[in-house]
Design a protein around this motif. Structure first.
Motif, PDB file in Angstrom:
ATOM      1  N   LYS A 147       0.855  -1.194   0.000  1.00 39.31           N
ATOM      2  CA  LYS A 147       0.000   0.000   0.000  1.00 39.31           C
ATOM      3  C   LYS A 147       0.886   1.239   0.000  1.00 39.31           C
ATOM      4  O   LYS A 147       1.878   1.292   0.740  1.00 39.31           O
ATOM      5  CB  LYS A 147      -0.851  -0.060   1.280  1.00 39.31           C
ATOM      6  N   ASP A 182      -3.097  -9.294  -1.084  1.00 43.62           N
ATOM      7  CA  ASP A 182      -3.332  -7.918  -1.517  1.00 43.62           C
ATOM      8  C   ASP A 182      -2.169  -7.404  -2.371  1.00 43.62           C
ATOM      9  O   ASP A 182      -2.345  -6.530  -3.222  1.00 43.62           O
ATOM     10  CB  ASP A 182      -3.538  -6.994  -0.307  1.00 43.62           C
ATOM     11  N   ASN A 217     -10.445  -7.686   0.276  1.00 48.03           N
ATOM     12  CA  ASN A 217     -10.294  -7.174  -1.092  1.00 48.03           C
ATOM     13  C   ASN A 217      -9.730  -8.215  -2.050  1.00 48.03           C
ATOM     14  O   ASN A 217      -9.121  -9.196  -1.631  1.00 48.03           O
ATOM     15  CB  ASN A 217      -9.423  -5.924  -1.062  1.00 48.03           C
ATOM     16  N   PRO A 218      -9.931  -7.973  -3.366  1.00 47.71           N
ATOM     17  CA  PRO A 218      -9.448  -8.939  -4.357  1.00 47.71           C
ATOM     18  C   PRO A 218      -7.926  -8.943  -4.495  1.00 47.71           C
ATOM     19  O   PRO A 218      -7.247  -8.012  -4.062  1.00 47.71           O
ATOM     20  CB  PRO A 218     -10.117  -8.490  -5.664  1.00 47.71           C
ATOM     21  N   SER A 221      -5.054  -5.923  -4.689  1.00 44.41           N
ATOM     22  CA  SER A 221      -5.737  -4.644  -4.416  1.00 44.41           C
ATOM     23  C   SER A 221      -4.881  -3.653  -3.630  1.00 44.41           C
ATOM     24  O   SER A 221      -5.222  -2.475  -3.546  1.00 44.41           O
ATOM     25  CB  SER A 221      -7.019  -4.921  -3.643  1.00 44.41           C
ATOM     26  N   LYS A 222      -3.806  -4.131  -3.006  1.00 47.32           N
ATOM     27  CA  LYS A 222      -2.886  -3.275  -2.209  1.00 47.32           C
ATOM     28  C   LYS A 222      -3.611  -2.508  -1.097  1.00 47.32           C
ATOM     29  O   LYS A 222      -3.264  -1.361  -0.802  1.00 47.32           O
ATOM     30  CB  LYS A 222      -2.158  -2.273  -3.128  1.00 47.32           C
ATOM     31  N   LYS A 223      -4.608  -3.149  -0.484  1.00 47.26           N
ATOM     32  CA  LYS A 223      -5.421  -2.425   0.493  1.00 47.26           C
ATOM     33  C   LYS A 223      -5.056  -2.722   1.949  1.00 47.26           C
ATOM     34  O   LYS A 223      -5.084  -1.859   2.790  1.00 47.26           O
ATOM     35  CB  LYS A 223      -6.898  -2.778   0.287  1.00 47.26           C
ATOM     36  N   HIS A 233     -11.926 -12.655   0.345  1.00 49.94           N
ATOM     37  CA  HIS A 233     -11.662 -13.086  -1.026  1.00 49.94           C
ATOM     38  C   HIS A 233     -10.722 -14.277  -1.127  1.00 49.94           C
ATOM     39  O   HIS A 233     -10.627 -14.892  -2.183  1.00 49.94           O
ATOM     40  CB  HIS A 233     -11.108 -11.906  -1.846  1.00 49.94           C
TER      41      HIS A 233
END
Ligand code: FE
Ligand code: FE
Ligand code: ZN
Length: 279
Positions: A147, A182, A217-218, A221-223, A233
């Motif tokens: 992220k 992620d 998150n998929p 996604s870097k979340k 996910h």
């Protein structure tokens, strides 16, 4: 036996964490060394540590994993912030000597626009400044989601840091399943390839712990938002495959899912069942 536990509050001390772990059939746990956002640590109470060590020996709790405050940034732009990260982690390592033979995990840091090379170099420099010959704690770099300017979203970045550390016997890696997912490593449909890549780039001998989390998150996604096991996910089946994978069999697993104790107890029971079925 499967080594699994979860993140516990350290507010009431070591013995209380040991008792909480036992109450949910955990045989290890993770805790923050101090307030995750602040940097003041409570004094270690030696009687509390003594009682914990006795309980841990009796119940087979080991190794425990201490987590550094996530606000620390070893590769900040501001020198005072880098010093704060170094001094706080050095102090944590000294405190860890009360409970020898355990693990200390930290987020490598964010290079905040200085570039990956500067980030890697500051982090390795910090490690070389605080790792001490004869220490009884292994310090772990956590795999990150990538992220913003986070260092550690790619295995190569962790490898770069490890390469520059002089006291190699005191460093390792903690793989976080939500973070690698992620970051774009497909542990759901290509677990063996991801493990192969980890081994090629870093070396499986460096892997000392796993943070077991589903992801909200998929892939890629870097979340970095954790979900309960089976509610994200990655999914239950893929995470059970991680826990049961033969190359991870001796590693400790730590849940950092959004749960209270009863939720953690359910996830631990679920994973123990899967593990025993592949035994
Ligand atoms: Fe973490
Ligand atoms: Fe984690
Ligand atoms: Zn996370």
């Amino acid at each position: 036996m499967l080594k699994i536990g979860c993140h516990l509050s350290s507010a009431k001390g070591f013995e209380a964490m040991g008792k909480s772990a036992v109450s949910i059939q955990a045989n290890t746990f993770q805790f923050f060394t101090r307030n995750p956002r602040g940097s003041r640590a409570k004094a270690i109470k030696e009687e509390d540590v003594e009682r914990f060590l006795a309980l841990a020996a009796r119940e087979g709790i080991s190794p425990i994993l201490a987590h550094a405050p996530y606000i620390l940034n070893a590769c900040a732009k501001d020198g005072h912030l880098r010093d704060l990260a170094r001094d706080t982690m050095a102090d944590d390592l000294r405190r860890m000597e009360y409970t020898p033979g355990n693990l200390y995990n930290f987020h490598p840091g964010c290079h905040v626009g200085q570039g990956m090379e500067a980030g890697v170099s500051y982090i390795a420099g910090m490690l070389n400044g605080i790792l001490t010959p004869g220490q009884h704690t292994i310090m772990l770099l956590e795999t990150m989601a990538g992220k913003g300017s986070e260092v550690g979203g790619r295995f190569e970045e962790l490898r770069e840091i490890l390469d520059r550390v002089e006291q190699k016997e005191y460093v390792g890696v903690c793989l976080d399943t939500c973070h690698v997912w992620d970051a774009g490593y497909d542990i759901k449909d290509h677990l063996d390839e991801v493990i192969g890549e980890f081994d090629r780039v870093i070396g499986l001998d460096k892997l000392k712990a796993i943070h077991l989390n589903d992801s909200m998150n998929p892939l890629g996604s870097k979340k970095d938002r954790h979900a309960r096991i089976g509610e994200g996910h990655i999914g239950y089946q893929a995470l059970a495959c991680v826990v049961c994978h033969p190359v991870f069999r001796e590693l400790p697993f730590y849940l950092e899912t959004p749960n209270e104790l009863d939720g953690y107890a359910r996830e631990i029971a679920m994973m123990r069942k899967a593990w025993e079925e592949t035994d």
